[in-house]
Every structure is written in structure tokens, then in C-alpha cells.
Design an enzyme around this catalytic site. Structure first.
Site, PDB file in Angstrom:
ATOM      1  CG  ASP A 351      -1.851   1.123   1.331  1.00 42.06           C
ATOM      2  OD1 ASP A 351      -2.326   1.565   0.272  1.00 42.06           O
ATOM      3  OD2 ASP A 351      -2.110   1.591   2.447  1.00 42.06           O
ATOM      4  CG  ASP A 543      -4.336   0.625   6.559  1.00 42.10           C
ATOM      5  OD1 ASP A 543      -4.860  -0.485   6.375  1.00 42.10           O
ATOM      6  OD2 ASP A 543      -4.855   1.692   6.204  1.00 42.10           O
ATOM      7  CG  ASP A 547      -4.628  -2.093   2.620  1.00 43.08           C
ATOM      8  OD1 ASP A 547      -5.300  -1.822   1.609  1.00 43.08           O
ATOM      9  OD2 ASP A 547      -3.768  -1.323   3.080  1.00 43.08           O
TER      10      ASP A 547
END
Length: 650
Positions: A351, A543, A547
Site C-alpha cells: 500500500d 495498514d 487492506d
């Protein structure tokens, strides 16, 4: 596998960690000195007995006196082992290390080899103590890292706040937290606002400002003003307790290597026992000068060597050492199986926001047109002081000297920005739509800026702009470089942020594949596509909240600073407590070092055992060689595993 609930009263920092074999043999009660007393007594009596035997110092030291002396030397270290062997036997588990050590040493006494019988059991006991010390050391590293448990709670009872143990506070009760104190339990903020340091939970050093009715987590530190919180979870169900439970049960998830060795030991041990019986009696039919005592002695050596201590102790301890070393470095693995899985990773998907960037707005660039930068910023800051927007907070962090300006008649134009009076001048602060509405020309150079931009006009003239961007973490670039060095060939960035910003960050980090503007399900589809190639072993870093689907779908899910989140704890396999992406590289290195040491221990244990088994069968090895093949190798393997605690992976 259902996790065992941890009694937090038993996990105080000064309490002794306990190591328990699967068959119920445990250590760790009492002080360190008391733990070693039996071994010291046996060792002293053994040395005295051997000295008297060797020098023939006491003529009466023979017959029943000699038997009693060595029996008394044997009891302190032998009785606990015999007791555990008997318990295992009753449960139907015959071929345990305790049973084998008991039979071998008692057999040595039966054939008159008293010193060797005591020595074998003594060295075994010392090996167990070394093993226990190594486990305690690893657990100590974990506990020191996670020692964020609040010690008391100020709970509102009978019209006043009273001190109580957090374990005794009930759901729905109101607690008070003074400035600088840790929040003792999860709850809902009753005060209007609070500023909390959640670094112990999330690794995020930036204070977290929350408003009334927001969730607060045990372990957070109150930074400003006295606050009140309504408790929503019992202490054993709090975020801190869940983290402790996670760490304490990390070894429950065995690696495939560990499971294989345990299964193998249960098969190979009875085979060796049958061979030992064969060594005792079969030669009777083939050897002319058969002496039962000699062949029984060889069989006892066989039994001592066959004890699977070196394997079933050192290999799990190797993984435990890896878990402890990782924890010491701010990396929490949920189990030994993920240490193994991490060694096979060749594809890393990440991410952007909160992973390689700080997730906090910062001023990236200031462009003042026909104005001094300092004065330009005073006008802008006077306006933004009226706003609570994250961008306004970023602008207010600008450092400038001189007297501050004051804004008046400030009004917010929905979706566009602010309008007000500063030093008698009309000031507009906002986006391009605000400028267009007020017929103010904006330079074309602003069109190519992909980050957030704040445009400023003073007295109907464009005065400049400020670029606000999410700042890269200090170790982000280094992380990508190091990942490539350790053999991670494919690195991909997936983000929910604008694609233009995602591409720019990826370019800065030298990541060749990046996609932005993705929803959680879009990220999941991208990972599923990668998984269609069986050669791809995928780790995803996110995180741990938005996700969660991708974390669960990956071979290894890694959460960045997500310890305050139930989702992170339940979903991620590895948690980076310090919020640094470079820790992922360290996690890979620690995993590889752990696997290397585990295989060194396997080869060492098997190699020495095979050699001494052959020598023992041929009558070329005594009980002392047998002791080395078992306890000695176990000690060497334990010391090898302990090396993980001292290694550096910088």
C-alpha cells in the site's frame, strides 16, 4: 486452532516465564538459584564420589555405602524426570525423553555403573536448565518490548474516583486518566477531546487527536488535560491483552520443519528402543563369549543416544529464538510457520499511504509571486488558523519570525475555500474553483502539480501557492533498495489514492509497477491475479484495516503499525510495531537466519547421533560418548539457537 486465554496476572514483568514440553514437563518456578540447587547438589556429590573412587581415599566407600551415596546424588536430578516419565507412561505416551533417560540411568545402576548413571541424568538436567534459560531470555525480550500494561485505574465509584486494578474494572464503569498516565482499558471518550500518544500500540509517533465518543485503547498515553472514559472491554479483552495473547501463543503455529521433526522423533525413537533390545539379546545366538552385562551396557548407550532431546528441543528453540529476535527488533510474527513462509517470499505488494508515506500532510513547496515568502505565509496562516482541516494544520507548522497577522470576517465557501480580511486586505485561500469564481488568473504551472495545492489571492491579485503532500518515510527509499538486494524481484504498489500521486511516489521510490485509485476489492483482484502464477510467493504490506482482505489473501500479510486495530491483530501474519517499512527487510533476514540455524541443528543432531549409534553398537562408545551425543549435542544446538538473540541484521 483456538488460542488459550492468557491470565494477565501471570504475565507481570518480574514473573518467571515457563517453558512447557508437549508432554507436560515444565520449569521456571521459584528463584533462579533454587532452580539450579538440585543440579549443584548432584554435581557436588558426583565429584566427591568419583574422587573417593579414584584415589581410594575411604576404605569403607564400597558396597551398600557406595550405592546409597550415588543414589542420593541421583535423586535431586533423577526424581523429577522419573516422575514425568511415569506420568507420560500412564497417559500412554511411552517413548518420551523422560522414560528413555529413566530406563537408561536406572539400568546403569543395575549393572553397577553408578557414576555414569548419575552423570547422564545430571547432564540431561543441566541441558534442560540451559534450554529453559534460553527460552526465558527469548520471552524476556518479548515482554520487555510489550511492557505497556497499565498498573492501575481511577474508577468512579460511590461518588468519587478510587484506585483499582484494571482487571477489577467492569464494562460500563467510568474511569479518569490524568495527564501523562496510560489509559488502562479500552473505552469511549466521554470528554470533549483528547490528545493521545498511541506509539506503544501503533508505532505512530505523531499524537492522535480524537473527539468525544471516539474509541480509545488501553496502553495509549494521555498527553493533554484530564479525560474521562467509559469502559467498553474487560481488561483481558483489551487491545493490550490481545497483543500479549498473540505473542505468548506465537509458538502454537508450528513450522512444517518443526512438525516433521516431532513426528519423525515419535517413529524413530521406538525403532531405536527395539534395536536396543536386539543389541542386548540377539548376540547371544551369534557370539561365543556372550556376556549379558556388556551387551546390556551397549543397549543402555543406545537408549541414551536415541533420546530425541537434541531434535525436539533445539529445533523449536531455534524458531523461538527467531520469534524473540524479531520481537526485539519491533517485528511480531504470529507463529513459527510465518518465519518459514517469509523465507520463500519473492513478490512484495504494498500500500502507499501509511506504509511508505507517513500519512500526514506536510508543506512540500512554497511559491510566492511578487511577495516575500515570510509575509506571504503570514497572510495564509492568518486565514488557515480559523480552519481545522488537516491541510490547515500542515500550513500552521510553517516556522516564520515576526509578528503574526490576524484574520477578520472569515467565511467558508463550501467546496472552494476561505475568504477574509487580513491587515485591511481581502484574502482568498482555496482551490482553482475559488479563484475562477472571483475572476483571478492562475498560472498554468499549477495544472501539472498532482499533489494537494492551496492557491492564495490578495486584493484580487494571485499571490502564490503552497503544495501540500504526504511525506515519504525516512527509510522508504532504502527499503526498496534493500528489498531488491535480498532477492525480492517483483515489487508492486497498490493504492486508493489518486493514480497520478501513486505513480509519482512509485517513481521516487524506483518501483516499476504501481496502480492508484483502487478500492479494497480492486487490490484483492490484483493480488489474486498474481497468485495465479504458482511461482509467486506474495507478501502484502498495508495498514491492516482497509487492506484486511488482501492481508488475508497473501501468503504473508504484514500490517504496518496496526496493533491498535482488532482487524490487524486478526488478519495480519506479521506486524511491524515501529511503523518502519525497512523492518520488512529485517524480518526477511531474521527469517532466513532462523531457518539456517534450524537446519544446522538438524544436521548436527542427526550426524552425531548416527556416528555414536554405530560406535555404541560396536562397543566402541561408552556412556560418556552417549551423553555427548544426546545432551552435549542438545546444548550445542541450544547455544547455536541463542546466537539469534545476539545477531545484527543492519
Amino acid at each position: 486452532m483456538k488460542k488459550k486465554k492468557v491470565n494477565l496476572r501471570d504475565l507481570k514483568p518480574d514473573s518467571k516465564a515457563q517453558h512447557t514440553h508437549d508432554d507436560g514437563h515444565n520449569h521456571g518456578n521459584g528463584s533462579a538459584f533454587k532452580t539450579y540447587v538440585p543440579a549443584i547438589i548432584s554435581f557436588t556429590m558426583l565429584i566427591v564420589g568419583i574422587a573417593v573412587d579414584y584415589f581410594d581415599a575411604i576404605s569403607q566407600f564400597e558396597g551398600w555405602v557406595r550405592v546409597v551415596w550415588y543414589t542420593l546424588a541421583y535423586i535431586p536430578v533423577g526424581f523429577p524426570v522419573i516422575k514425568e516419565g511415569w506420568k507420560s507412561l500412564i497417559k500412554g505416551d511411552v517413548f518420551t525423553e523422560f522414560f528413555l533417560m529413566s530406563i537408561a540411568t536406572i539400568g546403569a545402576f543395575i549393572i553397577g555403573e553408578y557414576p555414569e548413571g548419575v552423570a547422564v541424568m545430571l547432564f540431561y538436567a543441566v541441558g534442560e536448565l540451559f534450554q529453559n534459560a534460553a527460552v526465558n531470555r527469548a520471552k524476556g525480550n518479548i515482554k520487555a518490548l510489550l511492557d505497556v500494561r497499565p498498573k492501575e485505574a481511577n474508577v468512579f465509584r460511590d461518588g468519587d474516583y478510587k484506585s483499582a486494578s484494571p482487571e477489577d474494572v467492569n464494562i460500563g464503569e467510568k474511569i479518569q486518566i490524568r495527564v501523562g498516565e496510560k489509559i488502562p482499558l479500552d473505552g469511549i471518550l466521554l470528554s470533549e477531546k483528547a490528545s493521545l500518544n498511541t506509539a506503544a500500540l501503533t508505532g505512530e509517533s505523531k499524537p492522535d487527536s480524537i473527539q468525544k465518543e471516539a474509541k480509545v485503547y488501553a496502553g495509549s498515553i494521555n498527553l493533554e488535560n484530564v479525560i474521562e472514559v467509559e469502559v467498553t472491554n474487560k481488561f483481558e479483552d483489551s487491545s493490550i491483552a490481545r497483543i500479549l495473547d498473540l505473542v505468548q501463543n506465537a509458538t502454537a503455529r508450528k513450522s512444517k520443519t518443526e512438525l516433521f521433526i516431532r513426528q519423525f522423533a515419535r517413529i524413530y525413537t521406538p525403532i531405536v528402543v527395539l534395536l536396543a533390545i536386539g543389541v542386548t539379546f540377539i548376540p547371544y545366538f551369534f557370539v561365543d563369549d556372550y556376556v549379558f552385562r556388556d551387551w546390556l551396557y551397549r543397549a543402555l548407550i543406545f537408549l541414551v543416544i536415541s533420546c530425541p532431546c537434541a531434535l525436539v528441543i533445539s529445533i523449536p528453540l531455534g524458531y523461538f529464538g527467531g520469534l524473540g529476535a524479531a520481537s526485539k527488533n519491533g517485528i511480531l510474527f504470529k507463529g513459527a510457520s510465518f518465519l518459514d513462509a517469509m523465507t520463500k517470499i519473492n513478490t512484495l505488494v504494498m500500500d502507499k499511504t501509511g506504509t511508505v508515506t507517513k500519512g500526514v500532510f506536510k508543506i512540500k513547496d512554497i511559491k510566492a509571486i511578487d511577495w516575500d515568502e515570510s509575509e506571504f505565509m503570514k497572510y495564509l496562516m492568518a486565514m488557515e488558523e480559523q480552519s481545522t482541516h488537516p491541510i490547515a494544520k500542515a500550513i500552521m507548522e510553517y516556522k516564520e519570525n515576526g509578528e503574526d497577522f490576524e484574520a477578520q470576517e472569515v467565511s467558508e465557501i463550501a467546496g472552494k475555500g476561505l475568504k477574509g480580511i487580513v491587515n485591511g486586505k481581502t484574502v482568498l485561500v482555496g482551490n482553482k474553483a475559488l479563484m475562477t469564481t472571483n475572476n483571478i488568473d492562475v498560472p498554468s504551472e499549477t495544472e501539472s502539480i498532482v499533489e494537494s495545492i492551496v492557491l492564495v489571492a490578495i486584493d484580487n491579485q494571485f499571490a502564490g501557492y503552497v503544495v501540500i503532500a504526504d511525506e515519504l518515510k525516512e527509510d522508504a527509499k532504502q527499503t526498496i533498495t534493500e528489498l531488491q538486494k535480498v532477492g525480492i524481484n517483483k515489487i508492486m504498489m497498490l493504492s486508493g489514492d489518486k493514480d497520478s500521486i501513486t505513480q509519482q511516489v512509485a517513481k521516487e521510490l524506483n518501483i516499476k509497477e504501481a496502480k492508484g485509485g483502487l478500492l479494497p476489492e480492486d487490490k484483492l483482484n490484483e493480488v489474486d491475479t498474481l497468485k495465479q502464477n504458482p511461482e509467486n510467493k506474495i507478501a502484502f504490506i498495508g495498514d491492516g484495516i482497509n487492506d484486511a482482505p488482501v492481508l488475508a489473501a497473501s501468503d504473508v500479510g504484514i500490517a504496518m503499525g496496526g496493533l491498535g486495530s482488532d482487524v490487524a491483530i486478526e488478519t495480519a501474519d506479521v506486524i511491524i510495531q515501529t511503523d518502519q517499512p525497512s523492518k520488512v527487510v529485517r524480518a526477511i533476514k531474521i527469517s532466513r537466519s532462523t531457518r539456517k540455524i534450524v537446519w544446522q541443528n538438524i544436521i548436527l543432531a542427526f550426524g552425531v547421533k548416527v556416528i555414536v549409534l554405530i560406535l555404541g553398537a560396536g562397543g566402541l562408545a561408552t556412556m560418556w560418548e552417549a551423553v555427548f551425543a544426546d545432551v552435549g549435542v542438545a546444548l550445542l544446538a541450544i547455544l547455536n539457537a541463542v546466537r539469534l538473540q545476539r545477531m545484527s541484521w543492519d
